[in-house]
Design an enzyme around this catalytic site. Structure first.
Site, short mmCIF file in Angstrom:
data_model
loop_
_atom_site.label_atom_id
_atom_site.label_comp_id
_atom_site.label_asym_id
_atom_site.label_seq_id
_atom_site.Cartn_x
_atom_site.Cartn_y
_atom_site.Cartn_z
N HIS A 63 0.87 -1.18 0.00
CA HIS A 63 0.00 0.00 0.00
C HIS A 63 0.90 1.23 0.00
O HIS A 63 1.55 1.53 1.00
CB HIS A 63 -0.92 0.01 1.22
N ASP A 65 1.10 5.05 -0.26
CA ASP A 65 0.41 6.34 -0.21
C ASP A 65 1.07 7.34 -1.15
O ASP A 65 2.29 7.52 -1.11
CB ASP A 65 0.45 6.91 1.21
N ASP A 187 -7.64 1.49 2.39
CA ASP A 187 -7.20 2.45 3.41
C ASP A 187 -8.12 3.64 3.65
O ASP A 187 -8.08 4.21 4.73
CB ASP A 187 -5.79 2.95 3.07
N HIS A 406 -6.19 9.71 -0.57
CA HIS A 406 -6.90 9.72 0.72
C HIS A 406 -6.09 10.32 1.86
O HIS A 406 -6.59 10.37 3.00
CB HIS A 406 -7.37 8.31 1.07
#
Length: 963
Positions: A63, A65, A187, A406
């Site tokens: 994951h 970001d 997430d 996000h």
């Protein structure tokens, strides 16, 4: 209805994901540029499973970001590892190497923003190896947008854009095998119904997400209801969709077997999924795969001892396929997953408002990007390289795509990362401004330099402050005409404004308020504001000429004191003369009046107490009391009234002020609020709200939009799918407001339209509150590790200014007017200025459309796709049964759309423009990898007729020639 089957996380899972089964993804290459592949990929590449066993699908993933604790660049290159050890380029290097070591290994990748950058740096051999991995289904892209977008604070138009950007790159690079089959949002902090609807229309078969309310999760686990069908639209026709979830494994075989069986007990099939990874993992992919290889080998070896557990490398789409094969009937969900709480006092509703200035800048940038896209099409090739230099739309498109992440527009990043997002938007905006100048020069015939004053909201614009003569061009990106109030900082006392036909336009000069002077400080010196109402045609511009007249005496200062009322032919607003506050609002057309008191309050942000140590922070909203503190019971007021606008200036204290504004021909009342610097020297973090208390009997209900589109009903202290035990009566009733919120009874509806995404609620009947600003003293323990206390330009705290529009109507009339009103705030006219006189042959008025589109139709996208083709999205912007007038199918003729461009070919695409619409199927891929030519009209009128049903968005690739 758009439907999605969801699967959610079990208690033992640490990295859960949710999956939607959607209308069906389709093979196809809209650009014709993607490579052909004879390999099987997608569902055909899925590994065999054991029907008589529990199949554990291991999904290796990372994951990554697109900015959070570090900037996008720092994450990619592996810089600032003192903040967080993470280097995405090394993750991709390592994973590709390890996938080539063993054909059984799999990996999924999500964020195209990072992969795009990495791909451009690779040589031929690596690209060939990666293409083979993709063609064999061993490297699978999921989601595939530029980023994993936030779902609470994003606008649907920007989400569609960022998904299109990422998916187009994958399509062009890898063809059908690069096209994601599932969306993956493990997430984001709560999940919007509109996102599910968009993913369905993009052709995804499933949507995986990771966070749902702890009470909701507990109930679903008990009832084995962790998979579901999500019907994400009341208006659109239904497809199916499933959900998925993951958890991390224990390396010990015995514990793993127990964990697998415990998890399987919560689900309805003999398949479960475990995600193997987390934030920025697999920089050392060898470590991961070496241990997973052992895990698979030793766990499966237990089958000879009677174990019924089968472990395999897999992907989300392969897991989804097994759910589809099970052919079960799933429960149905029709609401959304807000608000999200992970514990009794931990409601993730603060980020709905966090970093309000960045949220506004993102919204403004989105509007500029749409203008830039449109003018690139209307202006032609000269728009990129013209008299004003080289411009482009791509820089802002990518910056906007990154901003949807996000931990970007959500406001949940570190301060230096927020600064980086804003910087990217500023750079992209500068590139677009050059393109816009070139296009307007081409269309108008004037090469005079253009100026874009980006601080007009605080009365700063050097050209107008010092200029004696200048022109004002107002470009309207909507497909209908608009009237827009132009406010320019000036130092003269009287001006003449003329429209393109030479007619004088009513204009007035107002003094700049002390509040505005305090905000701008030394950035401008204008004493006055020139105000006039500008009209702009659909998808076009109108240019006004402004001249300073000989000096006249200064305008009289605003009158101290409170007027009894402000009134135009549509509205009347009254004030309490003793307090200076609003007291009522009347619609003179419908003869409706509501009692209306508006004031500012702040919630004292908790720093933890005996009930819970949880404080308020960037993510979490947790006031220490259900009763907010009123900033002032009275407001000091001044009044200005003239033929263009009437204003009451209200000062509530040294850090809160407001202008109540009513334009002459407006059906809405404007509240321009200014908040900050929020004082914290008293030791209290503050969450500032504007609250409107009315006489409307709202019966515990209020209504908020989902990502700017469909509206959802909210009931105080209630959840549609489980019995809520309310533990935070304020934070637990907050919802995201992307563009509008309203309360109503049988006769009256009060709608509040916002200018950015904010948190809002109705804590008591007849009341609406919008959170405007947050300044906090401690971190909320969700990873950011710094308090949300933005310093502002002068380092003494951020000052934020914004607008709320109030509209009072009957509920039936509100449906017809308030959605277009919100749309007009999202896509605002762009104002550009030119000094001096323009050449006599300058074209002062232009429309890119032959005629305004019907009121129900919104021109969502007009964007250059390649040299000769244009991406077009037409949207029906009303829900079914929403409006007696407009909730009907409507037809648009593409041949009669543009004024200067002729449509000579058309083919319809999926919402994300990475599949041909007529090839979209659900769970049944045909493997067609050929180029699809644009369909020629050949004189058949029906080939150009496009009918839109309520809430439908239709996407087309158009072949265009100049007329």
């Amino acid at each position: 209805m758009i439907s999605v089957l969801l699967k959610m996380a079990a208690a033992a899972i640490t990295a859960a994901a949710v999956l939607l089964l959607l209308c069906g993804a389709v093979v196809g290459f809209p650009t014709g540029q993607a490579p052909r592949s004879s390999s099987d990929c997608g569902y055909k590449s899925c590994p065999a499973t054991q029907p008589a066993m529990l199949n554990v699908h291991l999904v290796p993933h990372t994951h990554d970001d697109v900015g959070w604790l570090k900037t996008v660049d720092q994450y990619y290159y592996g810089e600032r590892n003192d903040i967080q050890h993470a280097g995405v380029q090394y993750i991709l290097d390592s994973v590709v190497q390890q996938l080539q070591e063993d054909p059984a290994r799999r990996f999924i990748y999500v964020e195209t923003a990072f992969f795009f950058r990495w791909w451009r740096q690779q040589g031929v051999r690596t690209r060939q190896a990666v293409t083979q991995l993709v063609n064999e289904g061993r490297l699978e892209f999921v989601n595939g947008g530029w980023c994993m977008s936030d779902e609470a604070t994003t606008h649907y138009s920007a989400v569609i854009d960022q998904m299109t950007l990422g998916l187009r790159f994958l399509n062009d690079t890898f063809g059908a095998c690069g096209r994601p089959r599932v969306a993956w949002h493990i997430d984001p902090f709560g999940h919007a119904r509109e996102h599910a609807s968009m993913f369905a229309q993009m052709g995804y078969d499933g949507f995986f997400f990771g966070r749902l309310d702890y009470q909701d999760k507990k109930k679903r686990m008990v009832e084995k209801d962790m998979e579901m069908l999500w019907r994400a639209s009341e208006s659109l026709a239904p497809p199916d969709d499933p959900n998925l979830e993951d958890y991390n494994l224990d390396t010990m075989v015995k514990k793993f077997l127990k964990t697998a069986n415990d998890q399987a007990a919560l689900y309805r099939t003999n398949h479960i999924i475990m995600t193997m990874g987390s934030d920025f993992q697999y920089e050392n992919a060898n470590l991961w795969y070496k241990n997973m290889d052992k895990l698979i080998r030793y766990v499966n070896a237990q089958q000879s001892q009677g174990s019924k557990v089968n472990v395999l490398y897999s992907t989300p789409s392969c897991y989804l396929q097994e759910l589809h094969r099970a052919n079960l009937t799933w429960s149905v969900k029709t609401d959304d997953f807000f608000p999200y709480a992970d514990n009794a006092h931990d409601f993730w509703t603060g980020y709905f408002t966090s970093r309000p200035a960045l949220k506004r800048y993102e919204r403004i940038s989105n509007s500029l990007l749409q203008v830039c896209n449109q003018l690139e099409v209307l202006g032609g090739l000269i728009s990129r390289r013209g008299p004003h230099g080289d411009g482009d739309s791509e820089t802002l498109r990518r910056a906007m795509a990154v901003a949807q992440h996000h931990d970007a527009v959500s406001g949940t990043e570190k301060q230096h990362v927020a600064n980086d997002y804003a910087k990217r938007l500023a750079i992209g905006s500068a590139h677009c401004q050059v393109l816009v100048s070139n296009a307007l020069s081409k269309l108008s015939g004037s090469d005079a330099p253009r100026v874009y004053c980006e601080n007009l909201n605080i009365s700063v614009c050097p050209l107008t402050e010092s200029g004696h003569k200048f022109s004002v061009t107002v470009y309207n990106p909507l497909s209908r005409s608009v009237s827009w109030a132009v406010r320019l900082p000036v130092n003269g006392t009287q001006y003449n404004v003329t429209d393109p036909s030479g007619r004088e336009v009513d204009c007035q000069v107002l003094p700049v308020s002390q509040s505005t002077q305090d905000v701008r400080r030394d950035r401008g010196y204008a004493r006055n504001q020139l105000v006039f109402q500008a009209e702009a045609p659909p998808l076009g511009f109108r240019t006004y000429s402004v001249s300073l007249l000989p000096s006249r005496p200064p305008q009289p200062p605003p009158r101290p004191g409170t007027p009894l009322y402000l009134q135009n032919k549509f509205l009347k607003v009254t004030f309490d003369p003793d307090t200076g506050l609003l007291s009522s609002l009347s619609n003179l057309e419908t003869k409706q009046t509501v009692q209306l008191k508006q004031n500012f309050y702040w919630y004292n942000a908790s720093v933890g107490n005996k009930e819970s140590s949880q404080p308020s922070g960037a993510y979490i909203f947790r006031p220490n009391s259900s009763t907010p503190v009123v900033i002032s019971l009275t407001a000091k007021t001044q009044t200005l009234q003239n033929s263009v606008v009437q204003e009451v200036w209200q000062q509530f204290g040294p850090w809160v002020s407001q202008v109540v504004r009513l334009y002459q021909d407006s059906r809405e009342l404007e509240l321009e609020w200014t908040v900050g610097p929020v004082p914290v020297h008293d030791g209290f973090g503050k969450e500032v709200i504007s609250r409107l208390d009315t006489s409307i009997n709202s019966s515990g209900l209020f209504y908020t939009d989902s990502n700017g589109r469909e509206v959802l009903e909210r009931r105080r202290d209630f959840r549609p799918t489980w019995v809520l035990k309310q533990t935070e009566p304020i934070a637990g009733n907050y919802y995201p407001v992307n563009s509008r919120v309203y309360i109503k009874d049988a006769e009256q509806q009060l709608t509040v339209v916002t200018d950015r995404s904010q948190g809002g609620s109705s804590i008591r009947d007849g009341s609406l509150e919008i959170m405007l600003h947050r300044r906090l003293l401690v971190d909320d323990y969700r990873g950011v590790a710094e308090p949300l206390s933005e310093p502002g330009e002068y380092k003494d705290g951020l000052v934020v200014r914004g607008r709320l529009l109030l509209a009072l109507t009957t509920p039936a009339a509100a449906a017809d007017t308030h959605r277009p009103l919100a749309e007009a705030q999202v896509l605002q006219p762009l104002v550009s200025l030119q000094a001096g006189d323009l050449p006599h042959n300058t074209l002062l008025e232009f429309s890119g459309l032959q005629a305004a589109l019907p009121p129900a139709v919104h021109l969502l996208t007009v964007s250059q796709w390649d040299r000769d083709s244009v991406l077009l999205r037409l949207e029906h912007q009303f829900q079914i049964k929403e409006s007696q007038t407009y909730s009907q199918p409507v037809t648009v003729n593409l041949k009669k759309l543009f004024s200067t461009l002729e449509v000579v070919g058309v083919s319809e695409m999926s919402l994300a423009a990475n599949q041909w619409k007529d090839e979209m199927t659900r769970m049944d891929w045909k493997g067609n990898t050929g180029e699809k030519p644009l369909r020629q009209g050949q004189g058949d009128p029906s080939a150009w007729e496009v009918t839109l049903k309520p809430m439908e968005i239709r996407t087309f690739l158009l072949l265009m020639h100049p007329r």
